[in-house]
Design a protein around this motif. Structure first.
Motif, mmCIF file in Angstrom:
data_model
loop_
_atom_site.group_PDB
_atom_site.id
_atom_site.type_symbol
_atom_site.label_atom_id
_atom_site.label_comp_id
_atom_site.label_asym_id
_atom_site.label_seq_id
_atom_site.Cartn_x
_atom_site.Cartn_y
_atom_site.Cartn_z
ATOM 1 N N TRP A 16 0.879 -1.168 0.000
ATOM 2 C CA TRP A 16 0.000 0.000 0.000
ATOM 3 C C TRP A 16 0.915 1.216 0.000
ATOM 4 C CZ3 TRP A 16 -3.816 1.445 4.550
ATOM 5 C CH2 TRP A 16 -4.606 2.535 4.150
ATOM 6 N N PHE A 17 1.050 1.850 -1.159
ATOM 7 C CA PHE A 17 1.940 2.989 -1.298
ATOM 8 C C PHE A 17 1.325 4.211 -0.624
ATOM 9 C CE2 PHE A 17 4.408 1.840 -5.463
ATOM 10 C CZ PHE A 17 5.004 0.787 -4.799
ATOM 11 N N TRP A 468 -2.413 2.025 -4.375
ATOM 12 C CA TRP A 468 -1.925 3.379 -4.107
ATOM 13 C C TRP A 468 -2.895 4.173 -3.238
ATOM 14 C CZ3 TRP A 468 0.162 5.694 -9.344
ATOM 15 C CH2 TRP A 468 1.300 4.973 -9.747
ATOM 16 N N ASP A 471 -2.725 9.235 -6.542
ATOM 17 C CA ASP A 471 -1.890 9.386 -7.724
ATOM 18 C C ASP A 471 -1.432 10.833 -7.889
ATOM 19 O OD1 ASP A 471 -4.279 10.569 -8.391
ATOM 20 O OD2 ASP A 471 -4.481 9.587 -10.344
ATOM 21 N N PRO A 486 3.655 10.163 -8.446
ATOM 22 C CA PRO A 486 3.218 8.768 -8.326
ATOM 23 C C PRO A 486 2.874 8.118 -9.661
ATOM 24 C CG PRO A 486 2.204 10.115 -6.635
ATOM 25 C CD PRO A 486 2.922 11.076 -7.547
ATOM 26 N N PRO A 491 4.176 2.376 -11.951
ATOM 27 C CA PRO A 491 2.773 1.985 -12.090
ATOM 28 C C PRO A 491 2.666 0.595 -12.723
ATOM 29 C CG PRO A 491 3.392 3.534 -13.812
ATOM 30 C CD PRO A 491 4.572 3.430 -12.887
ATOM 31 N N GLY A 493 -0.764 1.649 -10.354
ATOM 32 C CA GLY A 493 -1.465 1.557 -9.091
ATOM 33 C C GLY A 493 -2.761 0.828 -9.396
ATOM 34 N N HIS A 496 -6.168 2.260 -9.455
ATOM 35 C CA HIS A 496 -6.417 3.339 -10.416
ATOM 36 C C HIS A 496 -6.613 2.795 -11.824
ATOM 37 C CE1 HIS A 496 -5.684 6.768 -7.679
ATOM 38 N NE2 HIS A 496 -4.898 5.910 -7.069
#
Length: 892
Positions: A16-17, A468, A471, A486, A491, A493, A496
């Motif tokens: 989990w960024f 994420w 973004d 981000p 990527p 994410g 997203h």
């Protein structure tokens, strides 16, 4: 096991960024989204867009605690990702703040020749660049280095060694002149060492000196991994704050710690490149091509050993390199990973994570991504490092087939565990782009295919890179910058991606496939040696890499049961049921005890295959001709084979077809269909994945009939009732279809007689001559008849028991390799006549007898051997014929 509802250790996990500290509402909403997508566990990772000074700060720790509370309410598990961004050990720079002695320290080397007039010889090190950090652009440089560039302090002389210019034929020509060497100039970019000319001349009139120096990078936030004090400080400033804020969640909701690519930077310097370009050095291989982490503990008592890192030093070169890297690997692995392991055990959590892996994105352990010499990072001793882990983890880059999961599972099983975590990330391969721009174009189908392959090769859990928080850039001027924006930080994410609404189905299938496989044991089958000492001695330029890559990929794609093993496993005895051992370019082994164990394995009925260089050198004492003779005797024996080059796939097939495998149901190899087998209390589990764009037919062959077959549907979690199976089963797999079945013996089951692999006892009548002891795995032109075109008559005899014919009256003949047309007779009766393949046929009732049978195969070649030998294909039998029970086939 819960096939229908996979548990936390089999369902996918995710990073989990965090690009900033989330709000309480964001924590709740994103954990709900994460759980709804089928993730059962996660790790928080603060990325480069997260303000570094806020990492482990009050707001960060409060949000971390809140996350653990919310995760517990939702039944989610957490792992502690133990670093800011990555490169575990620096704690966002906190480890070395106020503790300069813990900053990374490196060893360099350079050489110079004595000049005229008796002037001192000066060796310089300058123009030092951080090879791997250069790829991270300016944001990465400012993350790793205070001020964005390396600055060096505390220079010291490690060793000064005088030696002949050019080839060194005997180590006695190397003279240790360290005590006479002096630092005459030091600075933030390098140093100069002076050695008196008369000291250098002690190595001869035509001599030079190589100086090894070390320095501390005063601006680096990375630590010296060779110092246990650095790891202890990392725990103090990185782990302990999290432990305090997590409280009772540590060991319950938070179950493990995960380290990621700990390593000192990999530095280059001007003199290194100049030395490697010198004419007398171009033919040499195996020298170190980057700086080495440094602490006094890595310096051998005989400092002359260090010279083997920069050039050949005579017949002891390989032994000296092995001795150094063994010492180097032990020092770093114990100091860092051993210290982390002790903390985890004391706090009731498991240790996981992965180091820098030479085989990321490849089948080749010498195919590197971060450094061009992976030995500099803990000595490539993956098996030794894994002993400190509780859960093995590996890295996988992009979605093409690769080695990671198989290597990780092999490491885990070497230490009594099963399966591994596979961190899956994506890097851009578009021309002109930076690799960190990732793959927004990733489809869920591509991600699924990669994940299924990982599971079939040994992954227990997918660790996705990443889910994420946002973004949007968090740092000033971050927008549009690789890493700090981000959208340009590896990527996709996944949350997203528009296809994220379908993610739960993917996650559930992944978890169910993992549960299905992990409940059973892989068959031992084939052992593929990871030739560590050859890696130490030969470096990434040694051909063992391409040979290992061939065998690993070939075995995986062919669905053959195999594990990667180290020498220790060979010496202590390979897993029961191991039928073949493969040595891929293993030129250097530990000592004769390894050779003794290989001989014991072959005497017990095992097959030994080798390609590339054969073992000829020992780390601990000279093997000489005795080792060479012993190896040659094994690979030229009836149970051995050796290919100087990478073997043709057909020849590997032919050799391994003759190797008896474990008694378990089998699936015929089909190109593009990935297959794995597991066994559990008399049950064979098979998972098959059609990784092609076409419908494929795969025949599954039980070892007993009648049998019972059960279908396990990883898409729905349902299993069928066992159904009777009275014949072989041919599955029709559509593109991207995954099929999981288990087969057990049915009522009144009888063993299907074993296939007769007819690889010995052949005679060949050709060109008026009759030869005995013919190898049916090679054409006749490679057995003394390069210019013969025509017909060759092969004859052999085999036995069948009367009871086998009684219980199994229908048998078949299979000729896997023929060049180019053939006809066959059994006991004088023609049974097959083929102008082209496939070359197989049922054997008519009554043609076989209980006892001795005679098989005659007449092969007609092309005319090329006579008229165009440079364009000819192999002639005659090219693979061992098979006589096996014929099992009727049905379509499902």
């Amino acid at each position: 096991m819960s096939f229908a509802d996979p548990d936390h250790w089999h369902a996918p996990a995710t990073y989990w960024f965090w690009q900033r500290v989330p709000t309480d509402q964001e924590i709740r909403e994103q954990l709900d989204s994460l759980a709804a997508a089928g993730f059962r566990s996660f790790q928080i990772q603060a990325r480069l867009s997260f303000p570094r000074r806020e990492y482990l700060g009050e707001a960060y720790l409060a949000a971390y605690r809140r996350t653990a509370e919310e995760a517990a309410e939702r039944g989610l598990l957490m792992g502690i990702y133990d670093e800011y961004n990555w490169l575990s050990g620096h704690a966002g720079g906190r480890t070395v703040e106020g503790r300069d002695e813990l900053r990374e320290r490196h060893m360099f080397f350079s050489s110079a020749r004595a000049g005229s007039g008796g002037a001192p010889v000066e060796c310089a090190v300058d123009s030092i660049t951080a090879q791997d950090v250069e790829y991270l652009l300016q944001p990465g440089k400012e993350w790793v280095f205070d001020g964005g560039s390396p600055r060096w302090e505390d220079w010291e002389i490690v060793a000064a060694l005088a030696h002949p210019i050019g080839a060194i034929t005997d180590e006695t020509y190397i003279v240790d002149v360290t005590d006479e060497a002096r630092l005459v100039r030091t600075g933030p970019d390098g140093c100069v060492v002076s050695v008196p000319a008369e000291a250098v001349s002690r190595a001869g009139l035509d001599a030079e000196v190589t100086v090894f120096t070390a320095a501390r990078c005063a601006s680096s936030r990375m630590i010296n991994y060779l110092l246990p004090q650095a790891a202890e400080r990392f725990l103090e400033v990185g782990y302990e704050p999290l432990a305090r804020v997590l409280g009772g969640h540590l060991g319950t909701t938070v179950r493990y710690v995960f380290f990621d690519q700990p390593h000192g930077c990999f530095y280059h310097w001007r003199q290194l490149h100049e030395d490697l370009r010198a004419p007398e050095r171009r033919a040499e291989t195996g020298h170190v091509t980057a700086s080495l982490m440094y602490a006094p503990s890595i310096v051998p008592e005989d400092r002359r050993v260090l010279l083997s890192l920069s050039r050949r030093v005579g017949p002891d070169t390989e032994a000296w390199r092995c001795a150094f890297f063994e010492r180097y690997a032990d020092a770093g692995i114990d100091a860092f990973f051993g210290t982390l392991s002790a903390w985890c055990r004391a706090h009731g959590v498991a240790l996981s994570g992965h180091e820098v892996l030479g085989y990321v994105s490849s089948w080749d352990p010498t195919s590197t991504i971060i450094t061009d010499d992976p030995r500099t990072n803990f000595g490539t001793d993956y098996f030794a490092l894994d002993r400190w882990r509780d859960m093995t983890a590996v890295d996988a880059r992009n979605d093409h087939p690769q080695l990671a999961a198989k290597f990780g599972d092999s490491l885990a099983r070497a230490h009594g565990r099963s399966g591994c975590l596979v961190e899956q990330y994506f890097a851009s391969t578009t021309a002109g782009s930076h690799f960190a721009e990732g793959a927004w174009e990733l489809t869920l189908g591509r991600l699924r295919a990669a994940t299924v392959r990982h599971h079939l090769l040994g992954a227990r859990q997918l660790l996705m890179h990443a889910f994420w928080l946002t973004d949007a850039p968090s740092l000033p001027d971050g927008e549009g910058q690789v890493f700090t924006d981000p959208r340009l930080d590896f990527p996709p994410g996944v949350n997203h991606e528009p296809w994220f609404t379908h993610h739960r189905s993917f996650a559930e299938e992944s978890g169910r496939l993992s549960e299905f496989l992990d409940a059973a044991e892989p068959l031992p089958g084939i052992a593929l040696l990871y030739p560590l000492r050859t890696s130490w001695a030969g470096g990434p330029g040694h051909p063992y890499g391409k040979h290992f890559a061939f065998w690993a990929e070939y075995l995986a794609r062919a669905g053959r049961d195999f594990r990667i093993v180290d020498e220790q496993q060979i010496r202590s005895g390979l897993a029961p049921g191991t039928s073949a051992l493969i040595l891929p370019g293993a030129e250097v082994i530990e000592d004769m005890a390894t050779m003794d164990a290989v001989e014991d394995f072959v005497r017990a009925g095992g097959t030994l295959l080798a390609s590339g260089p054969l073992p000829r050198l020992l780390q601990h004492r000279d093997g000489g001709d005795k080792l060479t003779q012993r190896v040659q005797a094994l690979v030229t024996g009836v149970r051995g084979a050796h290919w100087p080059q990478v073997p043709p796939t057909a020849e590997a097939d032919s050799r391994l077809t003759a190797v008896p495998g474990p008694r378990a149901a089998t699936a015929d190899a089909v190109p593009g269909v990935w297959t794995t087998r597991r066994t559990l209390a008399g049950e064979t589990r098979l998972a098959l994945f059609n990784d092609t764009a076409e419908r494929q037919l795969v025949t599954v062959r039980p070892t007993t009939l009648p049998a019972a077959i059960t279908w396990w549907d990883p898409a729905t979690g349902r299993t069928s009732e066992p159904r009777p199976l009275t014949e072989a089963l041919t599955l029709a797999l559509h593109p991207a279809e995954l099929s999981c079945v288990s087969i057990t013996a049915g009522p009144g089951a009888q063993d299907v007689p074993e296939t007769r692999v007819l690889d010995t006892g052949w005679t060949l009548s050709l060109a008026g001559r009759e030869l005995t002891g013919v190898d049916v795995r090679r054409g006749w032109e490679r057995q003394g008849f390069p210019d013969i075109a025509g017909e060759g008559i092969y004859t052999t005899r085999f036995t069948l028991g009367p009871e086998e014919l009684e219980h199994w009256p229908v048998w078949e003949l299979v000729l896997p390799g023929v060049g180019s047309s053939a006809r066959a007779e059994v006991n004088g009766q023609q049974v097959g006549d083929w102008g082209w393949g496939p070359f197989n046929c049922p054997l008519p009732a009554g043609v076989l007898t209980g006892g001795m049978n005679t098989l005659t195969i007449t092969v007609a070649s092309t005319a090329a051997n006579r008229y165009a030998p440079d364009r000819g294909e192999p002639s005659g039998l090219l693979s061992a014929p098979l006589v096996r029970p014929r099992l009727a086939q049905s379509y499902a």
